[in-house]
Design a protein around this motif. Structure first.
Motif, PDB file in Angstrom:
ATOM      1  N   CYS A 177       0.836  -1.205   0.000  1.00  0.00           N
ATOM      2  CA  CYS A 177       0.000   0.000   0.000  1.00  0.00           C
ATOM      3  C   CYS A 177       0.871   1.255   0.000  1.00  0.00           C
ATOM      4  CB  CYS A 177      -0.939  -0.004   1.199  1.00  0.00           C
ATOM      5  SG  CYS A 177      -2.265  -1.235   1.091  1.00  0.00           S
ATOM      6  N   LEU A 178       1.956   1.233   0.764  1.00  0.00           N
ATOM      7  CA  LEU A 178       2.888   2.368   0.765  1.00  0.00           C
ATOM      8  C   LEU A 178       3.499   2.555  -0.616  1.00  0.00           C
ATOM      9  CD1 LEU A 178       4.701   1.731   4.171  1.00  0.00           C
ATOM     10  CD2 LEU A 178       3.111   3.607   3.664  1.00  0.00           C
ATOM     11  N   ASP A 179       3.896   1.443  -1.242  1.00  0.00           N
ATOM     12  CA  ASP A 179       4.482   1.508  -2.586  1.00  0.00           C
ATOM     13  C   ASP A 179       3.493   2.064  -3.609  1.00  0.00           C
ATOM     14  OD1 ASP A 179       6.862   0.491  -1.620  1.00  0.00           O
ATOM     15  OD2 ASP A 179       6.514  -1.549  -2.392  1.00  0.00           O
ATOM     16  N   ARG A 180       2.213   1.853  -3.374  1.00  0.00           N
ATOM     17  CA  ARG A 180       1.177   2.359  -4.280  1.00  0.00           C
ATOM     18  C   ARG A 180       0.830   3.819  -3.982  1.00  0.00           C
ATOM     19  NH1 ARG A 180      -2.081  -1.925  -6.818  1.00  0.00           N
ATOM     20  NH2 ARG A 180      -1.099  -3.912  -6.325  1.00  0.00           N
ATOM     21  N   GLY A 181       1.491   4.393  -2.985  1.00  0.00           N
ATOM     22  CA  GLY A 181       1.321   5.811  -2.695  1.00  0.00           C
ATOM     23  C   GLY A 181       0.163   6.180  -1.792  1.00  0.00           C
ATOM     24  N   VAL A 182      -0.404   5.204  -1.084  1.00  0.00           N
ATOM     25  CA  VAL A 182      -1.507   5.527  -0.185  1.00  0.00           C
ATOM     26  C   VAL A 182      -1.016   6.471   0.919  1.00  0.00           C
ATOM     27  CG1 VAL A 182      -1.236   3.581   1.420  1.00  0.00           C
ATOM     28  CG2 VAL A 182      -3.483   4.549   1.049  1.00  0.00           C
ATOM     29  N   ASP A 183      -1.839   7.448   1.255  1.00  0.00           N
ATOM     30  CA  ASP A 183      -1.523   8.396   2.328  1.00  0.00           C
ATOM     31  C   ASP A 183      -1.964   7.780   3.655  1.00  0.00           C
ATOM     32  OD1 ASP A 183      -1.173  10.502   4.068  1.00  0.00           O
ATOM     33  OD2 ASP A 183      -2.601  11.843   3.064  1.00  0.00           O
ATOM     34  N   VAL A 184      -1.029   7.135   4.336  1.00  0.00           N
ATOM     35  CA  VAL A 184      -1.339   6.429   5.581  1.00  0.00           C
ATOM     36  C   VAL A 184      -1.896   7.385   6.622  1.00  0.00           C
ATOM     37  CG1 VAL A 184      -0.340   5.100   7.482  1.00  0.00           C
ATOM     38  CG2 VAL A 184       0.310   4.592   5.138  1.00  0.00           C
ATOM     39  N   GLY A 185      -1.441   8.622   6.603  1.00  0.00           N
ATOM     40  CA  GLY A 185      -1.917   9.610   7.567  1.00  0.00           C
ATOM     41  C   GLY A 185      -3.425   9.789   7.547  1.00  0.00           C
ATOM     42  N   ARG A 186      -4.032   9.613   6.400  1.00  0.00           N
ATOM     43  CA  ARG A 186      -5.493   9.740   6.284  1.00  0.00           C
ATOM     44  C   ARG A 186      -6.218   8.598   6.982  1.00  0.00           C
ATOM     45  NH1 ARG A 186      -7.602   9.961   0.729  1.00  0.00           N
ATOM     46  NH2 ARG A 186      -9.489  10.541   1.833  1.00  0.00           N
ATOM     47  N   PHE A 187      -5.508   7.523   7.265  1.00  0.00           N
ATOM     48  CA  PHE A 187      -6.120   6.338   7.854  1.00  0.00           C
ATOM     49  C   PHE A 187      -5.731   6.134   9.321  1.00  0.00           C
ATOM     50  CE2 PHE A 187      -6.165   5.759   3.326  1.00  0.00           C
ATOM     51  CZ  PHE A 187      -7.436   5.260   3.085  1.00  0.00           C
ATOM     52  N   CYS A 188      -4.945   7.032   9.877  1.00  0.00           N
ATOM     53  CA  CYS A 188      -4.516   6.899  11.270  1.00  0.00           C
ATOM     54  C   CYS A 188      -5.701   7.101  12.209  1.00  0.00           C
ATOM     55  CB  CYS A 188      -3.439   7.926  11.619  1.00  0.00           C
ATOM     56  SG  CYS A 188      -1.833   7.486  10.998  1.00  0.00           S
ATOM     57  N   ARG A 189      -5.755   6.283  13.217  1.00  0.00           N
ATOM     58  CA  ARG A 189      -6.763   6.389  14.271  1.00  0.00           C
ATOM     59  C   ARG A 189      -6.042   6.360  15.613  1.00  0.00           C
ATOM     60  NH1 ARG A 189      -8.780   7.547  10.300  1.00  0.00           N
ATOM     61  NH2 ARG A 189     -10.582   6.684   9.228  1.00  0.00           N
ATOM     62  N   ARG A 190      -6.757   6.786  16.637  1.00  0.00           N
ATOM     63  CA  ARG A 190      -6.202   6.787  17.984  1.00  0.00           C
ATOM     64  C   ARG A 190      -7.025   5.812  18.827  1.00  0.00           C
ATOM     65  NH1 ARG A 190      -2.616   9.892  20.022  1.00  0.00           N
ATOM     66  NH2 ARG A 190      -2.818  11.444  18.396  1.00  0.00           N
ATOM     67  N   TYR A 191      -6.317   4.880  19.485  1.00  0.00           N
ATOM     68  CA  TYR A 191      -6.987   3.910  20.346  1.00  0.00           C
ATOM     69  C   TYR A 191      -6.773   4.311  21.789  1.00  0.00           C
ATOM     70  CZ  TYR A 191      -9.029  -0.498  21.738  1.00  0.00           C
ATOM     71  OH  TYR A 191      -9.867  -1.440  22.267  1.00  0.00           O
ATOM     72  N   ASP A 192      -7.859   4.436  22.525  1.00  0.00           N
ATOM     73  CA  ASP A 192      -7.792   4.756  23.953  1.00  0.00           C
ATOM     74  C   ASP A 192      -7.599   3.451  24.703  1.00  0.00           C
ATOM     75  OD1 ASP A 192      -8.434   5.269  26.667  1.00  0.00           O
ATOM     76  OD2 ASP A 192      -9.644   7.006  26.070  1.00  0.00           O
ATOM     77  N   LEU A 193      -6.383   3.233  25.184  1.00  0.00           N
ATOM     78  CA  LEU A 193      -6.059   1.962  25.837  1.00  0.00           C
ATOM     79  C   LEU A 193      -6.735   1.820  27.196  1.00  0.00           C
ATOM     80  CD1 LEU A 193      -2.318   1.971  24.814  1.00  0.00           C
ATOM     81  CD2 LEU A 193      -4.036   0.315  24.042  1.00  0.00           C
ATOM     82  N   ARG A 194      -7.082   2.921  27.829  1.00  0.00           N
ATOM     83  CA  ARG A 194      -7.784   2.861  29.131  1.00  0.00           C
ATOM     84  C   ARG A 194      -9.263   2.517  28.917  1.00  0.00           C
ATOM     85  NH1 ARG A 194      -3.174   2.613  31.493  1.00  0.00           N
ATOM     86  NH2 ARG A 194      -1.982   4.509  31.673  1.00  0.00           N
ATOM     87  N   ALA A 195      -9.905   3.225  27.993  1.00  0.00           N
ATOM     88  CA  ALA A 195     -11.330   2.987  27.727  1.00  0.00           C
ATOM     89  C   ALA A 195     -11.547   1.789  26.816  1.00  0.00           C
ATOM     90  CB  ALA A 195     -11.969   4.224  27.115  1.00  0.00           C
ATOM     91  N   MET A 196     -10.459   1.316  26.187  1.00  0.00           N
ATOM     92  CA  MET A 196     -10.465   0.161  25.288  1.00  0.00           C
ATOM     93  C   MET A 196     -11.399   0.374  24.096  1.00  0.00           C
ATOM     94  SD  MET A 196      -9.938  -3.058  27.820  1.00  0.00           S
ATOM     95  CE  MET A 196     -10.811  -2.539  29.272  1.00  0.00           C
ATOM     96  N   ARG A 197     -11.181   1.492  23.405  1.00  0.00           N
ATOM     97  CA  ARG A 197     -11.968   1.788  22.204  1.00  0.00           C
ATOM     98  C   ARG A 197     -11.253   2.824  21.365  1.00  0.00           C
ATOM     99  NH1 ARG A 197     -14.393   6.724  23.211  1.00  0.00           N
ATOM    100  NH2 ARG A 197     -14.713   7.191  25.395  1.00  0.00           N
ATOM    101  N   THR A 198     -11.602   2.848  20.083  1.00  0.00           N
ATOM    102  CA  THR A 198     -11.055   3.878  19.202  1.00  0.00           C
ATOM    103  C   THR A 198     -11.690   5.199  19.599  1.00  0.00           C
ATOM    104  OG1 THR A 198     -10.651   2.323  17.421  1.00  0.00           O
ATOM    105  CG2 THR A 198     -10.865   4.630  16.810  1.00  0.00           C
ATOM    106  N   GLY A 199     -10.827   6.205  19.785  1.00  0.00           N
ATOM    107  CA  GLY A 199     -11.320   7.506  20.262  1.00  0.00           C
ATOM    108  C   GLY A 199     -11.470   8.505  19.154  1.00  0.00           C
TER     109      GLY A 199
END
Length: 184
Positions: free
Chosen positions: A162-184
């Motif tokens: 996917c990186l070689d194909r030029g996908v912008d990984v930054g657009r797909f970044c998410r943050r996981y709340d490890l305390r609440a155990m869910r994507t925030g």
């Protein structure tokens, strides 16, 4: 950019403990390090998970528990920096968060991650689905599915493609709340 690609296997449907983990470090678009291990989940195994992964209670009983692996190998790998990545990442992030809590490991409150399911949907929209085995077959990757080392390697290869194909990984970044155990 450094990515820490990982995959976990679980002993039962509670998905709150690991029976195996695989980690692949990707640096500058190449695999820099690989590591996998059985984990003693210190809990029960379901027949379904044994059949799925091939990991039996007897095999795991001889393996180190999560807290020992965290101290000796896993923690240092994750503390080395980089973006976490997994295929169907919310599942793997959730298992990691539950293990951190169960073993009273104080790592961090949140972790950034990227999911290669999402990346593969962007890069290969024509596929009938974006399961790990489907994407691996499309890319011609060797996969011993539900073996953490093999799954994490395939996930890393998908990420690299996917990186070689030029996908912008930054657009797909998410943050996981490890305390609440869910994507925030």
């Amino acid at each position: 950019m450094r990515y820490v690609v990982f995959d976990v296997e679980t002993p039962n449907s509670r998905n709150d403990r690991m029976s195996a983990i695989g980690v692949v470090v990707v640096e500058d678009g190449m695999v820099a390090e690989e590591w996998s291990a059985l984990v003693n989940p210190e809990t029960w195994f379901s027949r379904f998970n044994i059949q799925l992964t091939g990991i039996t209670p007897e095999m795991a009983a001889r393996a180190p528990a999560f807290d020992e692996l965290w101290e000796t190998r896993l923690g240092p790998l994750l503390d080395g920096g980089g973006l976490l990545a997994a295929h169907n990442a919310p599942f793997d992030m959730g298992v990691l968060a539950k293990c951190l809590r169960a073993y009273c490991v104080d790592w961090r409150d949140q972790a950034q991650y990227v999911c290669t399911v999402q990346l593969s949907r962007r890069c290969y929209p024509h596929l009938p689905n974006h399961r790990l085995d489907t994407v691996s077959a499309y890319l011609g990757l060797r996969l011993d599915h539900h073996q953490a080392g093999s799954d994490s390697r395939a996930c890393a290869e998908i990420l690299i493609d996917c990186l070689d194909r030029g996908v912008d990984v930054g657009r797909f970044c998410r943050r996981y709340d490890l305390r609440a155990m869910r994507t925030g």
